[in-house]
Design a protein around this motif. Structure first.
Motif, PDB file in Angstrom:
ATOM      1  N   MET A   1       0.823  -1.190   0.000  1.00 38.35           N
ATOM      2  CA  MET A   1       0.000   0.000   0.000  1.00 38.35           C
ATOM      3  C   MET A   1       0.874   1.264   0.000  1.00 38.35           C
ATOM      4  SD  MET A   1      -3.027  -1.035   2.644  1.00 38.35           S
ATOM      5  CE  MET A   1      -4.201   0.232   2.235  1.00 38.35           C
ATOM      6  N   ILE A   2       1.979   1.212   0.725  1.00 37.02           N
ATOM      7  CA  ILE A   2       2.861   2.378   0.746  1.00 37.02           C
ATOM      8  C   ILE A   2       3.477   2.590  -0.627  1.00 37.02           C
ATOM      9  CG2 ILE A   2       5.096   3.187   1.597  1.00 37.02           C
ATOM     10  CD1 ILE A   2       4.289   2.616   4.306  1.00 37.02           C
ATOM     11  N   LYS A  19       7.465   9.342   6.823  1.00 42.42           N
ATOM     12  CA  LYS A  19       6.265   9.960   7.375  1.00 42.42           C
ATOM     13  C   LYS A  19       5.383   8.921   8.064  1.00 42.42           C
ATOM     14  CE  LYS A  19       3.124  13.094   8.087  1.00 42.42           C
ATOM     15  NZ  LYS A  19       3.287  14.070   9.130  1.00 42.42           N
ATOM     16  N   SER A  20       5.294   7.726   7.495  1.00 41.10           N
ATOM     17  CA  SER A  20       4.470   6.686   8.114  1.00 41.10           C
ATOM     18  C   SER A  20       5.046   6.267   9.465  1.00 41.10           C
ATOM     19  CB  SER A  20       4.329   5.477   7.187  1.00 41.10           C
ATOM     20  OG  SER A  20       5.545   4.773   7.056  1.00 41.10           O
ATOM     21  N   TYR A  21       6.383   6.180   9.562  1.00 45.71           N
ATOM     22  CA  TYR A  21       7.008   5.837  10.841  1.00 45.71           C
ATOM     23  C   TYR A  21       6.817   6.957  11.864  1.00 45.71           C
ATOM     24  CZ  TYR A  21       9.411   1.968   8.463  1.00 45.71           C
ATOM     25  OH  TYR A  21       9.702   0.838   7.764  1.00 45.71           O
ATOM     26  N   GLN A  22       6.929   8.205  11.429  1.00 44.83           N
ATOM     27  CA  GLN A  22       6.726   9.338  12.336  1.00 44.83           C
ATOM     28  C   GLN A  22       5.298   9.356  12.871  1.00 44.83           C
ATOM     29  OE1 GLN A  22       7.751  12.654   9.873  1.00 44.83           O
ATOM     30  NE2 GLN A  22       9.944  12.528  10.337  1.00 44.83           N
ATOM     31  N   GLU A  23       4.360   9.127  11.988  1.00 46.36           N
ATOM     32  CA  GLU A  23       2.949   9.115  12.395  1.00 46.36           C
ATOM     33  C   GLU A  23       2.691   7.982  13.386  1.00 46.36           C
ATOM     34  OE1 GLU A  23      -0.786  10.803  12.435  1.00 46.36           O
ATOM     35  OE2 GLU A  23       0.941  11.546  11.312  1.00 46.36           O
ATOM     36  N   LYS A  58      12.735  -1.540  10.956  1.00 45.93           N
ATOM     37  CA  LYS A  58      11.608  -1.060  11.750  1.00 45.93           C
ATOM     38  C   LYS A  58      10.361  -1.895  11.497  1.00 45.93           C
ATOM     39  CE  LYS A  58      13.238   3.656  12.194  1.00 45.93           C
ATOM     40  NZ  LYS A  58      13.008   5.074  11.882  1.00 45.93           N
ATOM     41  N   MET A  59      10.248  -2.441  10.290  1.00 46.23           N
ATOM     42  CA  MET A  59       9.101  -3.299   9.993  1.00 46.23           C
ATOM     43  C   MET A  59       9.119  -4.559  10.856  1.00 46.23           C
ATOM     44  SD  MET A  59       7.100  -1.774   7.970  1.00 46.23           S
ATOM     45  CE  MET A  59       5.999  -3.119   7.655  1.00 46.23           C
ATOM     46  N   ASP A  60      10.302  -5.084  11.180  1.00 44.14           N
ATOM     47  CA  ASP A  60      10.397  -6.235  12.072  1.00 44.14           C
ATOM     48  C   ASP A  60       9.878  -5.884  13.465  1.00 44.14           C
ATOM     49  OD1 ASP A  60      11.594  -8.001  10.174  1.00 44.14           O
ATOM     50  OD2 ASP A  60      13.507  -6.973  10.488  1.00 44.14           O
ATOM     51  N   VAL A  61      10.181  -4.676  13.913  1.00 42.26           N
ATOM     52  CA  VAL A  61       9.691  -4.209  15.214  1.00 42.26           C
ATOM     53  C   VAL A  61       8.172  -4.103  15.189  1.00 42.26           C
ATOM     54  CG1 VAL A  61       9.685  -2.258  16.817  1.00 42.26           C
ATOM     55  CG2 VAL A  61      11.824  -2.974  15.743  1.00 42.26           C
ATOM     56  N   ILE A  62       7.645  -3.536  14.123  1.00 40.79           N
ATOM     57  CA  ILE A  62       6.198  -3.362  13.995  1.00 40.79           C
ATOM     58  C   ILE A  62       5.499  -4.720  13.941  1.00 40.79           C
ATOM     59  CG2 ILE A  62       4.366  -2.495  12.484  1.00 40.79           C
ATOM     60  CD1 ILE A  62       6.371  -0.230  11.722  1.00 40.79           C
ATOM     61  N   TYR A  72      -0.081   0.876  12.710  1.00 36.04           N
ATOM     62  CA  TYR A  72       0.628   1.112  11.452  1.00 36.04           C
ATOM     63  C   TYR A  72      -0.262   0.816  10.253  1.00 36.04           C
ATOM     64  CZ  TYR A  72       4.446   1.402   8.134  1.00 36.04           C
ATOM     65  OH  TYR A  72       5.247   1.774   7.079  1.00 36.04           O
ATOM     66  N   THR A  73      -1.079  -0.216  10.356  1.00 41.06           N
ATOM     67  CA  THR A  73      -2.007  -0.537   9.274  1.00 41.06           C
ATOM     68  C   THR A  73      -2.968   0.623   9.021  1.00 41.06           C
ATOM     69  OG1 THR A  73      -1.882  -2.889   9.825  1.00 41.06           O
ATOM     70  CG2 THR A  73      -3.748  -2.188   8.489  1.00 41.06           C
ATOM     71  N   SER A  74      -3.482   1.210  10.080  1.00 42.65           N
ATOM     72  CA  SER A  74      -4.401   2.341   9.898  1.00 42.65           C
ATOM     73  C   SER A  74      -3.671   3.558   9.338  1.00 42.65           C
ATOM     74  CB  SER A  74      -5.110   2.683  11.204  1.00 42.65           C
ATOM     75  OG  SER A  74      -4.211   3.168  12.157  1.00 42.65           O
ATOM     76  N   VAL A  75      -2.417   3.783   9.750  1.00 44.47           N
ATOM     77  CA  VAL A  75      -1.634   4.895   9.214  1.00 44.47           C
ATOM     78  C   VAL A  75      -1.416   4.712   7.714  1.00 44.47           C
ATOM     79  CG1 VAL A  75       0.674   5.942   9.196  1.00 44.47           C
ATOM     80  CG2 VAL A  75      -0.471   5.502  11.368  1.00 44.47           C
ATOM     81  N   VAL A  76      -1.044   3.510   7.309  1.00 46.39           N
ATOM     82  CA  VAL A  76      -0.790   3.233   5.893  1.00 46.39           C
ATOM     83  C   VAL A  76      -2.068   3.405   5.073  1.00 46.39           C
ATOM     84  CG1 VAL A  76      -0.148   1.425   4.252  1.00 46.39           C
ATOM     85  CG2 VAL A  76       1.201   1.771   6.311  1.00 46.39           C
ATOM     86  N   LYS A  77      -3.183   2.957   5.607  1.00 41.27           N
ATOM     87  CA  LYS A  77      -4.452   3.128   4.916  1.00 41.27           C
ATOM     88  C   LYS A  77      -4.770   4.609   4.731  1.00 41.27           C
ATOM     89  CE  LYS A  77      -6.691  -1.155   6.321  1.00 41.27           C
ATOM     90  NZ  LYS A  77      -7.744  -1.754   7.159  1.00 41.27           N
ATOM     91  N   GLU A  78      -4.540   5.402   5.763  1.00 38.70           N
ATOM     92  CA  GLU A  78      -4.815   6.829   5.672  1.00 38.70           C
ATOM     93  C   GLU A  78      -3.886   7.505   4.666  1.00 38.70           C
ATOM     94  OE1 GLU A  78      -4.892   8.656   9.536  1.00 38.70           O
ATOM     95  OE2 GLU A  78      -6.315   7.169  10.274  1.00 38.70           O
ATOM     96  N   ILE A  79      -2.634   7.082   4.623  1.00 40.79           N
ATOM     97  CA  ILE A  79      -1.713   7.639   3.636  1.00 40.79           C
ATOM     98  C   ILE A  79      -2.158   7.270   2.229  1.00 40.79           C
ATOM     99  CG2 ILE A  79       0.636   7.427   2.696  1.00 40.79           C
ATOM    100  CD1 ILE A  79       1.645   7.321   5.568  1.00 40.79           C
ATOM    101  N   SER A  80      -2.576   6.024   2.046  1.00 40.82           N
ATOM    102  CA  SER A  80      -2.955   5.586   0.711  1.00 40.82           C
ATOM    103  C   SER A  80      -4.221   6.263   0.192  1.00 40.82           C
ATOM    104  CB  SER A  80      -3.101   4.062   0.660  1.00 40.82           C
ATOM    105  OG  SER A  80      -4.223   3.646   1.390  1.00 40.82           O
ATOM    106  N   ILE A  81      -5.142   6.641   1.093  1.00 42.68           N
ATOM    107  CA  ILE A  81      -6.351   7.346   0.632  1.00 42.68           C
ATOM    108  C   ILE A  81      -6.131   8.858   0.617  1.00 42.68           C
ATOM    109  CG2 ILE A  81      -7.927   5.530   1.349  1.00 42.68           C
ATOM    110  CD1 ILE A  81      -8.695   7.288   3.739  1.00 42.68           C
ATOM    111  N   GLY A  82      -5.018   9.315   1.173  1.00 45.11           N
ATOM    112  CA  GLY A  82      -4.680  10.721   1.088  1.00 45.11           C
ATOM    113  C   GLY A  82      -5.118  11.592   2.232  1.00 45.11           C
TER     114      GLY A  82
END
Length: 87
Positions: A1-2, A19-23, A58-62, A72-82
């Motif tokens: 998705m990213i 930005k996704s990690y910061q969020e 960092k993905m291993d940590v997540i 993180y899943t919700s953050v990525v979804k929000e980034i993908s929809i803008g």
């Protein structure tokens, strides 16, 4: 998705991933770099190979924490929809 969001927004993958990690850090009130160091240290103490320890991300940590994974899943979804602005 990213990757698809990065492609749609002009192909700057590093900025979007950062930005996704910061969020995630803001929402979960955590420090991914510290968690990454702790994970690497635990693996090294438990006898993991040097290549395994050095290839951690960092993905291993997540992935290892269900709470972080969900956020993180919700953050990525929000980034993908803008709904989260990049840059």
């Amino acid at each position: 998705m990213i990757n698809s969001a990065a492609y749609r927004l002009g192909g700057n993958y590093r900025d979007i991933r950062t930005k996704s990690y910061q969020e995630l850090e803001e929402r979960a009130h955590c420090d991914l770099n510290r968690r990454l160091r702790n994970l690497a240290q635990r693996l090294a103490e438990n006898g993991a190979t040097k290549s395994k320890v050095s290839s951690l991300s960092k993905m291993d940590v997540i992935e290892s924490d269900p709470k972080l994974k969900e956020i993180y899943t919700s953050v990525v979804k929000e980034i993908s929809i803008g709904s989260i602005k990049i840059g």
